[in-house]
Scaffold this motif. Structure first.
Motif, PDB file in Angstrom:
ATOM      1  N   LEU A  54      10.251  -3.957  -0.933  1.00 22.86           N
ATOM      2  CA  LEU A  54       8.805  -4.198  -1.054  1.00 22.86           C
ATOM      3  C   LEU A  54       8.291  -4.738   0.282  1.00 22.86           C
ATOM      4  CD1 LEU A  54       6.103  -4.863  -2.386  1.00 22.86           C
ATOM      5  CD2 LEU A  54       7.212  -6.699  -3.637  1.00 22.86           C
ATOM      6  N   THR A  55       7.397  -3.997   0.906  1.00 23.98           N
ATOM      7  CA  THR A  55       6.836  -4.422   2.192  1.00 23.98           C
ATOM      8  C   THR A  55       5.335  -4.627   2.043  1.00 23.98           C
ATOM      9  OG1 THR A  55       8.578  -3.252   3.379  1.00 23.98           O
ATOM     10  CG2 THR A  55       6.611  -3.798   4.632  1.00 23.98           C
ATOM     11  N   VAL A  56       4.897  -5.848   2.323  1.00 23.60           N
ATOM     12  CA  VAL A  56       3.477  -6.181   2.166  1.00 23.60           C
ATOM     13  C   VAL A  56       2.724  -5.776   3.432  1.00 23.60           C
ATOM     14  CG1 VAL A  56       1.854  -8.014   1.579  1.00 23.60           C
ATOM     15  CG2 VAL A  56       4.225  -8.177   0.821  1.00 23.60           C
ATOM     16  N   ARG A  57       1.461  -5.403   3.241  1.00 22.57           N
ATOM     17  CA  ARG A  57       0.648  -4.934   4.365  1.00 22.57           C
ATOM     18  C   ARG A  57      -0.787  -5.437   4.240  1.00 22.57           C
ATOM     19  NH1 ARG A  57       0.048  -0.145   7.480  1.00 22.57           N
ATOM     20  NH2 ARG A  57      -2.175   0.164   7.799  1.00 22.57           N
ATOM     21  N   GLY A  58      -1.336  -5.859   5.397  1.00 15.47           N
ATOM     22  CA  GLY A  58      -2.753  -6.223   5.445  1.00 15.47           C
ATOM     23  C   GLY A  58      -3.493  -5.099   6.149  1.00 15.47           C
ATOM     24  N   GLY A  59      -4.071  -5.427   7.320  1.00 14.49           N
ATOM     25  CA  GLY A  59      -4.823  -4.413   8.066  1.00 14.49           C
ATOM     26  C   GLY A  59      -3.946  -3.458   8.866  1.00 14.49           C
ATOM     27  N   GLY A  60      -2.638  -3.747   8.941  1.00 10.11           N
ATOM     28  CA  GLY A  60      -1.721  -2.857   9.680  1.00 10.11           C
ATOM     29  C   GLY A  60      -1.946  -2.888  11.181  1.00 10.11           C
ATOM     30  N   THR A  61      -2.355  -4.067  11.713  1.00  8.93           N
ATOM     31  CA  THR A  61      -2.592  -4.155  13.163  1.00  8.93           C
ATOM     32  C   THR A  61      -1.449  -4.872  13.887  1.00  8.93           C
ATOM     33  OG1 THR A  61      -3.782  -6.258  13.054  1.00  8.93           O
ATOM     34  CG2 THR A  61      -5.101  -4.263  12.805  1.00  8.93           C
ATOM     35  N   GLY A  62      -0.387  -5.181  13.172  1.00  7.43           N
ATOM     36  CA  GLY A  62       0.775  -5.832  13.809  1.00  7.43           C
ATOM     37  C   GLY A  62       1.335  -4.937  14.913  1.00  7.43           C
ATOM     38  N   ASN A  63       2.046  -5.554  15.863  1.00 10.92           N
ATOM     39  CA  ASN A  63       2.483  -4.792  17.032  1.00 10.92           C
ATOM     40  C   ASN A  63       3.937  -4.354  17.050  1.00 10.92           C
ATOM     41  OD1 ASN A  63       0.196  -6.702  18.625  1.00 10.92           O
ATOM     42  ND2 ASN A  63       0.254  -4.528  19.105  1.00 10.92           N
ATOM     43  N   TYR A  64       4.752  -4.887  16.178  1.00 10.24           N
ATOM     44  CA  TYR A  64       6.180  -4.566  16.310  1.00 10.24           C
ATOM     45  C   TYR A  64       6.749  -3.972  15.037  1.00 10.24           C
ATOM     46  CZ  TYR A  64       4.736  -9.145  18.033  1.00 10.24           C
ATOM     47  OH  TYR A  64       4.006 -10.212  18.464  1.00 10.24           O
ATOM     48  N   GLY A  65       5.987  -3.146  14.369  1.00 10.38           N
ATOM     49  CA  GLY A  65       6.474  -2.556  13.127  1.00 10.38           C
ATOM     50  C   GLY A  65       6.647  -3.601  12.049  1.00 10.38           C
ATOM     51  N   GLN A  66       5.845  -4.673  12.144  1.00  6.82           N
ATOM     52  CA  GLN A  66       5.997  -5.773  11.183  1.00  6.82           C
ATOM     53  C   GLN A  66       5.830  -5.309   9.739  1.00  6.82           C
ATOM     54  OE1 GLN A  66       3.008  -8.439  12.772  1.00  6.82           O
ATOM     55  NE2 GLN A  66       4.555  -9.927  13.335  1.00  6.82           N
ATOM     56  N   CYS A  67       4.937  -4.345   9.502  1.00  4.52           N
ATOM     57  CA  CYS A  67       4.734  -3.902   8.119  1.00  4.52           C
ATOM     58  C   CYS A  67       5.252  -2.475   7.917  1.00  4.52           C
ATOM     59  CB  CYS A  67       3.276  -4.039   7.701  1.00  4.52           C
ATOM     60  SG  CYS A  67       2.160  -2.954   8.564  1.00  4.52           S
ATOM     61  N   VAL A  68       6.165  -2.040   8.775  1.00  2.23           N
ATOM     62  CA  VAL A  68       6.785  -0.719   8.596  1.00  2.23           C
ATOM     63  C   VAL A  68       7.983  -0.878   7.651  1.00  2.23           C
ATOM     64  CG1 VAL A  68       8.026   1.154   9.748  1.00  2.23           C
ATOM     65  CG2 VAL A  68       6.052   0.101  10.861  1.00  2.23           C
ATOM     66  N   PRO A  69       7.989  -0.149   6.534  1.00  2.00           N
ATOM     67  CA  PRO A  69       9.053  -0.325   5.533  1.00  2.00           C
ATOM     68  C   PRO A  69      10.348   0.344   5.975  1.00  2.00           C
ATOM     69  CG  PRO A  69       7.532   1.393   4.839  1.00  2.00           C
ATOM     70  CD  PRO A  69       6.998   0.872   6.137  1.00  2.00           C
ATOM     71  N   LEU A  70      11.183  -0.397   6.691  1.00  2.00           N
ATOM     72  CA  LEU A  70      12.397   0.168   7.300  1.00  2.00           C
ATOM     73  C   LEU A  70      13.302   0.828   6.269  1.00  2.00           C
ATOM     74  CD1 LEU A  70      13.449  -2.601   9.868  1.00  2.00           C
ATOM     75  CD2 LEU A  70      12.078  -0.551  10.251  1.00  2.00           C
ATOM     76  N   GLN A  71      13.301   0.307   5.035  1.00  2.00           N
ATOM     77  CA  GLN A  71      14.176   0.894   4.012  1.00  2.00           C
ATOM     78  C   GLN A  71      13.375   1.598   2.926  1.00  2.00           C
ATOM     79  OE1 GLN A  71      17.104  -2.033   2.762  1.00  2.00           O
ATOM     80  NE2 GLN A  71      17.499  -2.634   4.864  1.00  2.00           N
ATOM     81  N   GLY A  72      12.159   2.029   3.250  1.00  2.00           N
ATOM     82  CA  GLY A  72      11.331   2.756   2.287  1.00  2.00           C
ATOM     83  C   GLY A  72      10.906   1.857   1.134  1.00  2.00           C
ATOM     84  N   GLY A  73      10.691   2.452  -0.033  1.00  2.00           N
ATOM     85  CA  GLY A  73      10.275   1.679  -1.204  1.00  2.00           C
ATOM     86  C   GLY A  73       8.772   1.530  -1.291  1.00  2.00           C
ATOM     87  N   VAL A  74       8.331   0.363  -1.780  1.00  2.00           N
ATOM     88  CA  VAL A  74       6.906   0.132  -2.025  1.00  2.00           C
ATOM     89  C   VAL A  74       6.238  -0.498  -0.805  1.00  2.00           C
ATOM     90  CG1 VAL A  74       5.285  -1.308  -3.347  1.00  2.00           C
ATOM     91  CG2 VAL A  74       7.148  -0.124  -4.526  1.00  2.00           C
ATOM     92  N   VAL A  75       5.084   0.058  -0.421  1.00  2.00           N
ATOM     93  CA  VAL A  75       4.209  -0.609   0.542  1.00  2.00           C
ATOM     94  C   VAL A  75       3.081  -1.210  -0.299  1.00  2.00           C
ATOM     95  CG1 VAL A  75       2.633  -0.302   2.486  1.00  2.00           C
ATOM     96  CG2 VAL A  75       4.778   0.990   2.405  1.00  2.00           C
ATOM     97  N   LEU A  76       2.914  -2.528  -0.215  1.00  2.00           N
ATOM     98  CA  LEU A  76       1.897  -3.205  -1.027  1.00  2.00           C
ATOM     99  C   LEU A  76       0.700  -3.555  -0.150  1.00  2.00           C
ATOM    100  CD1 LEU A  76       1.099  -4.555  -3.731  1.00  2.00           C
ATOM    101  CD2 LEU A  76       2.312  -6.611  -2.965  1.00  2.00           C
TER     102      LEU A  76
END
Ligand SMILES: Cc1cc2nc3c(=O)[nH]c(=O)nc-3n(C[C@H](O)[C@H](O)[C@H](O)COP(=O)(O)OP(=O)(O)OC[C@H]3O[C@@H](n4cnc5c(N)ncnc54)[C@H](O)[C@@H]3O)c2cc1C
Length: 452
Positions: free
Chosen positions: A76-98
């Motif tokens: 489970l990878t949480v996401r806000g505006g998706g403006t992070g710079n280092y793949g902070q909200c990139v779901p490395l192991q797939g699954g749910v993007v919240l």
């Protein structure tokens, strides 16, 4: 991608009426952030995507998602505006993007404290506060696109940090409420120092569902550009402004030539060959500010009330990580670094490093308070040559006493100035996410308690 067929279908069934998106294009779009600033991360992350997007509207939706992911063992990878710079909200192991952006209410505002949901956009928060004379103490230069939750979980500081320091300073986050990732999720309220357990943990230490934030008095801020013949003069004048405690300010940003060449809309304020000082100064402090500038050889080339409405470009969108973006808009062969100069001799060290690297780096600094002292963050822009050269440059900075938060790696540990996970955050992770499902791969020191 998830390995076990049918697992995702059962998870979606368990989510009931919580909004779910399975269209692969939309899921892929919401699996990305600004990792492409780094050619190294771009190679590593460009094809990574989640399996499904869940759009939380409120805390009940968050609890339902956390419970379903825990029961089915789905990342489970949480996401806000998706403006992070280092793949902070990139779901490395797939699954749910919240996606949290629809969960954006203000719970209450009392004097100099506000409590709000994590999905609120930072500009919307300030718009609501300003009529009462208050505003956020600090915001990233992505204020118009980033969320409050994403800033606290992924950011460090920004516009305002010259006065208030970064998010890590005691008192800059009043409280946070988090949901645990367990079959029966719990809710934990973290107050004062305990709230640091979720600060810049890349969403690995619980899902934030409310933040209580301390506020600052809202001034009428004036964007000012000052031109100098050299970066040394811009740095010295910036230092004098930063240290002038009686001058109310939100931004003091020295930028060395030839970087301003990329600031096309600011062309008239940036004479060819000039180094600049970009500042936000309270209207009532302009007179002493102008005195400081005059005695240090600066020429004021632009003065205007900060305008953040659609169609306007506030000066802060040329500062912090936006400086690099101005260059990347037209030339993707550049990249950047994130540095922290020693407070005792920040300007001298900066000048020494400029001398050492010559034309290889275009200098960019941000004056900030850190641990109660004034110092500078550095975000130099450089033409990307190779990973090896990038790592050599980092080592050279470190050998000269400059701390580096490497923006070309995905883990908390490798990206931290201290090269290890914060002990409190690592311990708290065990409490809130025992199976290690939250943003897996980002806190690499964590060993899951149970594996589904
Ligand atoms: C042009 C540009 C300029 C920038 N300037 C700055 C700057 O001045 N200062 C600065 O600090 N950063 C800066 N950044 C980085 C980034 O914009 C900020 O950190 C921003 O606040 C992130 O917010 P977001 O909503 O986009 O978060 P996202 O990118 O969506 O997420 C960031 C992290 O937070 C986690 N997260 C999001 N919401 C939650 C939640 N509710 N619970 C738990 N975890 C959560 C995510 O999993 C992810 O790890 C900049 C980036 C760019 C591209």
């Amino acid at each position: 991608m998830l390995d076990r067929p049918g697992r995702l279908e059962s998870l979606i069934r368990d989510l009931g009426d919580v909004p779910v998106v399975t269209d692969p294009l939309r899921v892929r779009k919401k699996s990305r952030d600004f990792f492409w600033y780094s050619p190294v991360l771009n190679e590593q992350l460009k094809d990574v995507a989640g399996d499904v997007l869940v759009e939380a509207r409120n805390e009940q939706d968050v609890i339902a998602t956390a419970a379903a992911c825990a029961r089915h063992g789905v990342p489970l990878t949480v996401r806000g505006g998706g403006t992070g710079n280092y793949g902070q909200c990139v779901p490395l192991q797939g699954g749910v993007v919240l996606d949290m952006m629809a969960f954006d209410t203000i719970e209450w505002h009392r004097g100099d404290v506000v409590r709000a949901a994590p999905g609120i956009r930072l500009n919307k928060l300030d718009e609501a506060l300003r009529p009462n004379g208050w505003e956020s103490r600090m915001h990233p230069s992505t204020k118009r696109t980033a969320s409050l939750g994403g800033f606290i979980a992924g950011g460090s500081g920004g516009v305002g940090s010259v006065t208030w320091g970064g998010l890590v300073e005691p008192g800059n986050i009043t409280a946070a409420r988090v949901v645990t990732v367990e079959p029966e999720p719990r809710i934990i309220e973290l107050r004062a120092d305990a709230a640091q357990k979720i600060n810049r943990a890349y969403g690995t230490t619980g899902i934030i569902t409310a933040l209580e934030m301390p506020l600052a008095a809202a001034y009428r801020w004036i964007d000012v550009v000052v031109a100098f013949d050299s970066i040394a003069e811009a740095l010295r004048c910036g230092e004098a402004v930063a240290h002038a405690d009686g001058v109310a300010k939100k931004l003091v940003t020295p930028i060395g030539a030839p970087l301003p060449r990329w600031f096309t809309p600011l062309k008239d304020a940036a004479p060819e060959g000039a180094s600049l000082l970009l500042c936000m100064i309270a209207e009532g402090s302009l007179e002493p500010f102008r005195d400081i500038v005059r005695t240090r050889g600066g020429r004021i080339t632009h003065e205007q009330l900060t305008a953040e409405e659609p169609g306007q470009v506030p000066l802060y969108e040329y500062t912090w990580n936006h400086t690099t973006l101005q260059v990347l808009k037209t030339d993707r062969s550049y990249t950047y670094l994130q540095l922290l100069y020693p407070a005792a001799n920040a300007v001298e060290t900066a000048l020494k490093m400029i001398e050492k690297f010559g034309d290889e780096l275009m200098p960019h600094f941000e004056f900030i308070r850190f641990g109660g002292r004034m110092t500078m963050s550095g975000l130099p822009v450089l033409r990307y040559e190779s990973r090896e050269r990038l790592w050599e440059i980092i080592a050279l900075y470190e050998a000269n006493g400059v701390m580096v938060a490497n923006p070309h790696v995905v883990t908390l540990e490798d990206g931290s100035r201290h090269k290890r996970a914060n002990a409190d955050q690592l311990g708290f992770k065990r409490e809130v996410d025992p199976a290690g499902l939250l943003n897996p791969g980002k806190m690499r020191s964590y060993v899951p308690v149970t594996v589904s």
